[in-house]
Design a protein around this motif. Structure first.
Motif, PDB file in Angstrom:
ATOM      1  N   ASN A  67      15.994  -3.149  -6.119  1.00 36.03           N
ATOM      2  CA  ASN A  67      15.114  -3.448  -7.349  1.00 36.03           C
ATOM      3  C   ASN A  67      14.337  -5.021  -6.646  1.00 36.03           C
ATOM      4  O   ASN A  67      12.933  -5.334  -6.590  1.00 36.03           O
ATOM      5  CB  ASN A  67      15.776  -3.636  -8.445  1.00 36.03           C
ATOM      6  N   ALA A  70      12.019  -4.871  -3.563  1.00 37.52           N
ATOM      7  CA  ALA A  70      11.232  -4.445  -4.201  1.00 37.52           C
ATOM      8  C   ALA A  70      10.559  -5.266  -4.778  1.00 37.52           C
ATOM      9  O   ALA A  70       8.585  -5.378  -4.582  1.00 37.52           O
ATOM     10  CB  ALA A  70      11.320  -3.057  -4.764  1.00 37.52           C
ATOM     11  N   CYS A  71      10.682  -6.223  -5.225  1.00 36.52           N
ATOM     12  CA  CYS A  71       9.780  -7.015  -6.088  1.00 36.52           C
ATOM     13  C   CYS A  71       9.531  -8.693  -5.473  1.00 36.52           C
ATOM     14  O   CYS A  71       7.843  -8.036  -5.241  1.00 36.52           O
ATOM     15  CB  CYS A  71      10.289  -7.744  -7.342  1.00 36.52           C
ATOM     16  N   VAL A  74       7.104  -6.794  -2.949  1.00 38.14           N
ATOM     17  CA  VAL A  74       5.109  -6.637  -3.924  1.00 38.14           C
ATOM     18  C   VAL A  74       4.735  -7.857  -3.872  1.00 38.14           C
ATOM     19  O   VAL A  74       3.467  -8.522  -3.941  1.00 38.14           O
ATOM     20  CB  VAL A  74       5.115  -5.826  -4.997  1.00 38.14           C
ATOM     21  N   PRO A  85       0.201  -8.343  -7.697  1.00 34.43           N
ATOM     22  CA  PRO A  85       0.951  -7.625  -7.825  1.00 34.43           C
ATOM     23  C   PRO A  85       1.110  -6.468  -8.334  1.00 34.43           C
ATOM     24  O   PRO A  85       1.333  -5.508  -7.580  1.00 34.43           O
ATOM     25  CB  PRO A  85       2.491  -8.255  -8.392  1.00 34.43           C
ATOM     26  N   ARG A  86       0.388  -6.448  -9.958  1.00 36.97           N
ATOM     27  CA  ARG A  86      -0.090  -4.976 -10.110  1.00 36.97           C
ATOM     28  C   ARG A  86      -0.851  -4.176  -9.214  1.00 36.97           C
ATOM     29  O   ARG A  86      -0.772  -2.764  -8.700  1.00 36.97           O
ATOM     30  CB  ARG A  86      -0.267  -4.937 -11.413  1.00 36.97           C
ATOM     31  N   ALA A  89       1.345  -3.345  -6.028  1.00 37.95           N
ATOM     32  CA  ALA A  89       2.179  -2.063  -6.417  1.00 37.95           C
ATOM     33  C   ALA A  89       1.709  -0.621  -6.460  1.00 37.95           C
ATOM     34  O   ALA A  89       2.087   0.772  -5.672  1.00 37.95           O
ATOM     35  CB  ALA A  89       3.372  -2.434  -8.095  1.00 37.95           C
ATOM     36  N   ARG A  90       0.106  -0.492  -7.870  1.00 35.31           N
ATOM     37  CA  ARG A  90       0.245   0.734  -7.794  1.00 35.31           C
ATOM     38  C   ARG A  90      -1.022   1.229  -6.103  1.00 35.31           C
ATOM     39  O   ARG A  90      -0.647   2.965  -6.058  1.00 35.31           O
ATOM     40  CB  ARG A  90      -1.316   0.653  -8.481  1.00 35.31           C
ATOM     41  N   LEU A  92       0.240   0.576  -3.433  1.00 34.14           N
ATOM     42  CA  LEU A  92       1.319   1.416  -2.348  1.00 34.14           C
ATOM     43  C   LEU A  92       1.737   2.601  -2.755  1.00 34.14           C
ATOM     44  O   LEU A  92       2.383   3.362  -2.268  1.00 34.14           O
ATOM     45  CB  LEU A  92       2.876   0.237  -2.398  1.00 34.14           C
ATOM     46  N   LEU A  93       2.115   2.983  -4.249  1.00 30.37           N
ATOM     47  CA  LEU A  93       2.685   4.187  -4.565  1.00 30.37           C
ATOM     48  C   LEU A  93       1.498   5.552  -5.091  1.00 30.37           C
ATOM     49  O   LEU A  93       2.094   6.404  -5.151  1.00 30.37           O
ATOM     50  CB  LEU A  93       3.417   3.703  -5.953  1.00 30.37           C
TER      51      LEU A  93
END
Length: 98
Positions: A67, A70-71, A74, A85-86, A89-90, A92-93
């Protein structure tokens, strides 16, 4: 009161304690080293190495380390790209932009 504090602190330390390797190498691994090796092995589809790294620390410690990795990843990517970062992250997913 201090006795309860020491007992709680001991439980936290036990949860984060690393295990020694059984193949003759007595060096212990910290949770961040285990997380880095585990994530890199998963990215490279190296199941044997991922299994080895997951045995270095407790499952809870490995989860915490993954975790944290990952933080940090990002945040680093967001800074490089000049994005939030939001958003990174979105992306990357493979999720749609919110």
């Amino acid at each position: 009161m201090w006795g309860r504090f020491r007992k709680a602190g001991g439980r936290v330390a036990d949860a984060l304690r690393t295990e020694t390797r059984t193949d003759g190498d007595k060096r212990s691994h910290n949770l961040f080293e285990a997380a880095a090796v585990y994530v890199a092995a998963c990215a490279e589809d190296d199941q044997e190495r991922a299994d080895e790294a997951s045995g270095w620390v407790s499952p809870e410690a490995l989860s915490f380390g993954v975790n944290e990795l990952a933080c940090r990843a990002v945040i680093a990517l967001a800074r490089e790209r000049g994005e939030s970062p939001r958003t990174v992250a979105r992306e990357l997913l493979g999720l749609p932009t919110a």
